[in-house]
Write a protein that holds these residues in place. Structure first.
Motif, PDB file in Angstrom:
ATOM      1  N   VAL A  30      63.836  -3.154  44.060  1.00  0.00           N
ATOM      2  CA  VAL A  30      64.148  -4.579  43.932  1.00  0.00           C
ATOM      3  C   VAL A  30      63.516  -5.190  42.688  1.00  0.00           C
ATOM      4  O   VAL A  30      64.163  -5.970  41.971  1.00  0.00           O
ATOM      5  N   LEU A  31      62.269  -4.846  42.410  1.00  0.00           N
ATOM      6  CA  LEU A  31      61.541  -5.473  41.308  1.00  0.00           C
ATOM      7  C   LEU A  31      61.561  -4.651  40.023  1.00  0.00           C
ATOM      8  O   LEU A  31      61.239  -5.172  38.953  1.00  0.00           O
ATOM      9  N   GLY A  32      61.875  -3.375  40.151  1.00  0.00           N
ATOM     10  CA  GLY A  32      61.861  -2.522  38.963  1.00  0.00           C
ATOM     11  C   GLY A  32      60.493  -1.961  38.654  1.00  0.00           C
ATOM     12  O   GLY A  32      60.321  -1.250  37.665  1.00  0.00           O
ATOM     13  N   GLN A  33      59.490  -2.288  39.478  1.00  0.00           N
ATOM     14  CA  GLN A  33      58.130  -1.780  39.292  1.00  0.00           C
ATOM     15  C   GLN A  33      57.599  -1.267  40.615  1.00  0.00           C
ATOM     16  O   GLN A  33      57.751  -1.920  41.646  1.00  0.00           O
ATOM     17  N   GLY A  34      56.972  -0.106  40.562  1.00  0.00           N
ATOM     18  CA  GLY A  34      56.397   0.482  41.761  1.00  0.00           C
ATOM     19  C   GLY A  34      55.881   1.870  41.473  1.00  0.00           C
ATOM     20  O   GLY A  34      56.552   2.645  40.782  1.00  0.00           O
ATOM     21  N   ASP A  35      54.698   2.174  41.957  1.00  0.00           N
ATOM     22  CA  ASP A  35      54.101   3.499  41.745  1.00  0.00           C
ATOM     23  C   ASP A  35      54.502   4.416  42.899  1.00  0.00           C
ATOM     24  O   ASP A  35      53.815   4.478  43.922  1.00  0.00           O
ATOM     25  N   VAL A  36      55.603   5.102  42.727  1.00  0.00           N
ATOM     26  CA  VAL A  36      56.116   5.984  43.779  1.00  0.00           C
ATOM     27  C   VAL A  36      55.532   7.377  43.587  1.00  0.00           C
ATOM     28  O   VAL A  36      55.832   8.049  42.594  1.00  0.00           O
ATOM     29  N   SER A  37      54.691   7.780  44.521  1.00  0.00           N
ATOM     30  CA  SER A  37      54.073   9.103  44.472  1.00  0.00           C
ATOM     31  C   SER A  37      54.832  10.047  45.407  1.00  0.00           C
ATOM     32  O   SER A  37      55.008   9.745  46.592  1.00  0.00           O
ATOM     33  N   LEU A  38      55.292  11.173  44.868  1.00  0.00           N
ATOM     34  CA  LEU A  38      56.053  12.130  45.668  1.00  0.00           C
ATOM     35  C   LEU A  38      55.197  12.689  46.799  1.00  0.00           C
ATOM     36  O   LEU A  38      55.671  12.847  47.935  1.00  0.00           O
ATOM     37  N   ILE A  39      53.928  12.969  46.510  1.00  0.00           N
ATOM     38  CA  ILE A  39      53.030  13.510  47.531  1.00  0.00           C
ATOM     39  C   ILE A  39      52.840  12.497  48.652  1.00  0.00           C
ATOM     40  O   ILE A  39      52.892  12.831  49.843  1.00  0.00           O
ATOM     41  N   SER A  40      52.620  11.238  48.268  1.00  0.00           N
ATOM     42  CA  SER A  40      52.447  10.181  49.265  1.00  0.00           C
ATOM     43  C   SER A  40      53.707   9.999  50.097  1.00  0.00           C
ATOM     44  O   SER A  40      53.639   9.777  51.307  1.00  0.00           O
ATOM     45  N   LEU A  41      54.869  10.112  49.460  1.00  0.00           N
ATOM     46  CA  LEU A  41      56.140   9.948  50.166  1.00  0.00           C
ATOM     47  C   LEU A  41      56.368  11.078  51.165  1.00  0.00           C
ATOM     48  O   LEU A  41      56.769  10.838  52.315  1.00  0.00           O
ATOM     49  N   VAL A  42      56.111  12.312  50.745  1.00  0.00           N
ATOM     50  CA  VAL A  42      56.275  13.466  51.645  1.00  0.00           C
ATOM     51  C   VAL A  42      55.301  13.363  52.812  1.00  0.00           C
ATOM     52  O   VAL A  42      55.664  13.616  53.969  1.00  0.00           O
ATOM     53  N   LEU A  43      54.062  12.981  52.518  1.00  0.00           N
ATOM     54  CA  LEU A  43      53.060  12.829  53.572  1.00  0.00           C
ATOM     55  C   LEU A  43      53.474  11.734  54.556  1.00  0.00           C
ATOM     56  O   LEU A  43      53.283  11.876  55.774  1.00  0.00           O
ATOM     57  N   SER A  44      54.047  10.647  54.048  1.00  0.00           N
ATOM     58  CA  SER A  44      54.509   9.560  54.907  1.00  0.00           C
ATOM     59  C   SER A  44      55.615  10.021  55.849  1.00  0.00           C
ATOM     60  O   SER A  44      55.631   9.670  57.033  1.00  0.00           O
ATOM     61  N   VAL A  45      56.534  10.838  55.326  1.00  0.00           N
ATOM     62  CA  VAL A  45      57.619  11.368  56.160  1.00  0.00           C
ATOM     63  C   VAL A  45      57.074  12.282  57.256  1.00  0.00           C
ATOM     64  O   VAL A  45      57.498  12.218  58.416  1.00  0.00           O
ATOM     65  N   ILE A  46      56.103  13.115  56.889  1.00  0.00           N
ATOM     66  CA  ILE A  46      55.498  14.032  57.867  1.00  0.00           C
ATOM     67  C   ILE A  46      54.789  13.253  58.969  1.00  0.00           C
ATOM     68  O   ILE A  46      54.939  13.551  60.161  1.00  0.00           O
ATOM     69  N   ILE A  47      54.023  12.234  58.584  1.00  0.00           N
ATOM     70  CA  ILE A  47      53.311  11.410  59.575  1.00  0.00           C
ATOM     71  C   ILE A  47      54.305  10.686  60.471  1.00  0.00           C
ATOM     72  O   ILE A  47      54.104  10.575  61.693  1.00  0.00           O
ATOM     73  N   THR A  48      55.393  10.197  59.882  1.00  0.00           N
ATOM     74  CA  THR A  48      56.417   9.496  60.671  1.00  0.00           C
ATOM     75  C   THR A  48      57.046  10.422  61.706  1.00  0.00           C
ATOM     76  O   THR A  48      57.183  10.052  62.882  1.00  0.00           O
ATOM     77  N   LEU A  49      57.416  11.622  61.288  1.00  0.00           N
ATOM     78  CA  LEU A  49      58.017  12.589  62.224  1.00  0.00           C
ATOM     79  C   LEU A  49      57.030  12.946  63.331  1.00  0.00           C
ATOM     80  O   LEU A  49      57.409  13.065  64.500  1.00  0.00           O
ATOM     81  N   ALA A  50      55.752  13.112  62.951  1.00  0.00           N
ATOM     82  CA  ALA A  50      54.729  13.446  63.948  1.00  0.00           C
ATOM     83  C   ALA A  50      54.567  12.310  64.954  1.00  0.00           C
ATOM     84  O   ALA A  50      54.458  12.550  66.171  1.00  0.00           O
ATOM     85  N   CYS A  51      54.565  11.078  64.479  1.00  0.00           N
ATOM     86  CA  CYS A  51      54.414   9.919  65.374  1.00  0.00           C
ATOM     87  C   CYS A  51      55.611   9.785  66.309  1.00  0.00           C
ATOM     88  O   CYS A  51      55.454   9.488  67.500  1.00  0.00           O
ATOM     89  N   VAL A  52      56.811  10.011  65.776  1.00  0.00           N
ATOM     90  CA  VAL A  52      58.020   9.894  66.609  1.00  0.00           C
ATOM     91  C   VAL A  52      58.055  10.986  67.671  1.00  0.00           C
ATOM     92  O   VAL A  52      58.312  10.713  68.855  1.00  0.00           O
ATOM     93  N   ILE A  53      57.771  12.233  67.272  1.00  0.00           N
ATOM     94  CA  ILE A  53      57.807  13.349  68.223  1.00  0.00           C
ATOM     95  C   ILE A  53      56.731  13.176  69.298  1.00  0.00           C
ATOM     96  O   ILE A  53      57.000  13.298  70.499  1.00  0.00           O
ATOM     97  N   PHE A  54      55.505  12.884  68.858  1.00  0.00           N
ATOM     98  CA  PHE A  54      54.415  12.694  69.824  1.00  0.00           C
ATOM     99  C   PHE A  54      54.671  11.470  70.695  1.00  0.00           C
ATOM    100  O   PHE A  54      54.394  11.477  71.907  1.00  0.00           O
ATOM    101  N   GLY A  55      55.206  10.411  70.090  1.00  0.00           N
ATOM    102  CA  GLY A  55      55.509   9.204  70.846  1.00  0.00           C
ATOM    103  C   GLY A  55      56.537   9.451  71.937  1.00  0.00           C
ATOM    104  O   GLY A  55      56.392   8.966  73.069  1.00  0.00           O
TER     105      GLY A  55
END
Length: 287
Positions: free
Chosen positions: A247-272
């Motif tokens: 939206v703004l054209g500025q943002g520090d997108v880290s691939l490692i942080s993004l992959v880790l976020s996806v893993i944590i999300t899947l873990a939370c959904v499965i465990f939940g």
């Protein structure tokens, strides 16, 4: 006679306690899609019942908060972004964060708030948290329209340059944060059936979580060290940066942080889901 038997078999449901902890029963949930929509409308009705401005608070709340953040954190504390309008920055940040917080807070009381209904009639319990996420998505969609109006204004002034191709990622960001918020929410809800203290700590914990997320400050202002590591591990950081990058054209997108976020999300959904399926069998004995 054969037609009647076929029609009856279509709606024949076996209710049993022998269920797999990973069972989603999505086919059954889909049959109750009208109930999901009914719960969503009920949520809107209860939220804005007996209010003067009604649903207008969906827009007023994030707008007023963004103005306050612009003055306090942007002008006074000097934490605002460089090169982009502060108001638009905080509107994007509040929109994403409010969506995630709504998914968590809305689902954190699933069992305790709906105990009277759950104890009287059977329906797939997963319809309730799904309705909370759907309600949050609708609110976010309305707020995104307001953000888009301000974006057009700043575009004409040449104050912002969005990455239009990255707008294709916004629906993925919404799904990502919706699943993360629902997963965390139903985990908390399952635990509050026995430990009511958690229901009191949820609001306080979500507020603290906001300050560990780049909401009131851009990620670029955090220097290296343990503090930035904590922020990058935060599963909300990557989706927040992706949204602002689009939206703004500025943002520090880290691939490692993004992959880790996806893993944590899947873990939370499965465990939940595992905890949710286990607790729904016996929660009436403890609520």
């Amino acid at each position: 006679m054969e037609e009647n038997k076929t029609a009856n078999n279509l709606y024949h449901i076996h209710i049993t306690s022998k269920r797999n902890l990973f069972s989603l029963n999505l086919k059954e949930v889909w049959k109750y899609r009208d109930l999901i929509w009914m719960f969503t409308k009920r949520s809107f009705t209860l939220t804005y019942k007996q209010t003067i401005l009604g649903p207008a608070w969906i827009l007023l709340n994030p707008f007023i908060t963004s103005v306050i953040f612009s003055v306090v954190f942007g002008d006074i504390a000097g934490l605002g972004p460089a090169g982009i309008p502060q108001l638009l920055f905080y509107m994007c940040s509040n929109g994403v964060w409010n969506f995630f917080a709504s998914c968590v807070n809305g689902n954190a009381s699933t069992f305790t708030a709906n105990a009277a209904v759950f104890g009287k009639v059977y329906f797939p319990r997963l319809t309730t948290p799904l309705s909370k996420v759907l309600s949050a998505i609708i609110n976010f969609g309305i707020q995104f329209l307001m953000i888009s109006c301000f974006l057009v204004y700043y575009l004409f002034r040449g104050a912002v340059c969005p990455n239009w191709w990255a707008w294709l990622l916004i629906p993925l960001v919404v799904i990502h944060l919706g699943l993360l918020g629902m997963g965390i929410g139903i985990i908390i809800s399952s635990m509050t059936t026995k430990y009511r203290d958690l229901s009191i700590l949820v609001g306080f914990g979500v507020q603290l979580w906001m300050y560990a997320t780049p909401v009131v400050y851009p990620l670029s202002q955090i220097q290296g060290g343990w503090l930035k590591t904590v922020v990058l591990i935060n599963p909300v950081t990557a989706p927040m940066e992706v949204f602002r990058y689009a939206v703004l054209g500025q943002g520090d997108v880290s691939l490692i942080s993004l992959v880790l976020s996806v893993i944590i999300t899947l873990a939370c959904v499965i465990f939940g889901i595992m905890v949710f399926n286990k607790v729904e069998k016996t929660f009436m004995d403890t609520v």
